[in-house]
Enzyme design. Sequence first.
Site: not given
Ligand SMILES: C[S@@+](CC[C@H](N)C(=O)[O-])C[C@H]1O[C@@H](n2cnc3c(N)ncnc32)[C@H](O)[C@@H]1O
Length: 442
Positions: A255-259, A303, A322, A375
């Site tokens: 979810a990060a950064p949470g947009g 995770d 995502d 993306c």
């Molecule tokens: C594409 S970004 C997400 C953008 C976010 N959905 C938004 O709209 O702001 C991918 C995110 O996945 C997290 N991530 C990567 N592998 C992960 C995992 N196995 N479990 C949970 N989070 C994960 C990363 O830390 C990163 O913040």
Amino acid sequence: MANKSTNPRWLALKAILLVVQRGRSLDDALATVLGTLKGVDERDLSLSRALAYGVCRWYFALKPVVNGYLRKPFKKKDLDLEAILLLGLYQLAIMKVEPHAAVNETVQLPQWQNKGWAKGLVNAVLRGLIRDEVNMSTGFDEKSYPEWLQHKIKLDWPEQTESILGAGNRLAPMVLRVDLRQISMAKCIKDLEQQGILGHAHGVVETALVLDKPCNITAVAGFQSGLLSVQDGATQLAAGLLDCQPGMRVLDACAAPGGKTAHILQATDELDLVAVDQDHNRLKLIDENLTRTGRQAKLVCGDAASPADWHDGKLFDRILADVPCSASGVIRRHPDIKLLRRASDIEGLVSQQRRILTALWDLLEPGGKLLYSTCSIFKDENERQIDWFVQNRDNCTVIGPNSVQWGEQRPWGRQILPGSENMDGFYYACLQKVDTGASRGR
Ligand SMILES: C[S@@+](CC[C@H](N)C(=O)[O-])C[C@H]1O[C@@H](n2cnc3c(N)ncnc32)[C@H](O)[C@@H]1O
């Protein structure tokens, strides 16, 4: 002599070297180099950013030109000198800085790198470039990508290759997400105009407002209250596609950064939302986003591929996956991807996406919907990934996106190519869990 510690070219060089030599992302490198500076003119900071972004964007096209002016390539320990020449060439041939200014400002960089002996060499190469009137304004899109990336894009999108490569080199607009439940688009555009900020409705994405020029969003009225957020149009589509209804239990995985988390909560009331990310520091960004927009969710550091560590056993009506990806669709915003991403990364990403998708599917209520998004523009991460998933399951059906005015219909899901409708490259597939009537989990 000019002040080294605040010199825009010196600061840009430091950031470029963090990317090229240390593998740091450009955003991170610029935050390190510029973040703690005090009293520097905003125009100088902008110039540093523009130089660093520009050199990363054109790195693979600039490098052979510069090397053509050397008797032999630089040794590894002197790659900082190569970066100085790339900076010089970028200013001359692409940014079109006045030649004297570009040369005079750039020849002092070797000294500041404690390599004063190379000043003559840098001077000679830059003067050679001016003498030969090296011009790189056109025809360099393809050369600005590493070979593996050119090859992969050609394989996946043979007819669209040229436009994809070109779109990846054009500057992306700053796009705002407007909370239409609080203000109409027309009123928002008018209010911004009164603050001297011009923009227009996106046209295809209802909540998106495209600005004519970037602005400092933190100073714009409406940002601190959550009325406005910065988010590309393509990513603003997620909340609608997730099709949430009040009272639903929603999981925003990765979810990060949470947009998207904030947008989902702004779009539908009374959601019971859990936002998961494995990066503790990035989880704080979700918290900031939710605080600013006045919304609440349960934040979990975990995770997504191992829900046993954090899941309370209650199934979800909606899941947003995502997933982490190559980010090949957002090169126009993050040109350092050209330098940092390797062909060998893709296989690992595809496996990781499979693990996440497989684990999340078990958390979905029968009849529930999962929105898979990346993306990326690579088919391995997108339509082939969904093909693999669907073929290996008898309780999954792909239900969209359908009847929309954006992107390209694919065998599974929908692909937005970079620059299409002025959006980032993005992929969406809506999956539904077939309700087989088996016992429910709550
Ligand atoms: C594409 S970004 C997400 C953008 C976010 N959905 C938004 O709209 O702001 C991918 C995110 O996945 C997290 N991530 C990567 N592998 C992960 C995992 N196995 N479990 C949970 N989070 C994960 C990363 O830390 C990163 O913040």
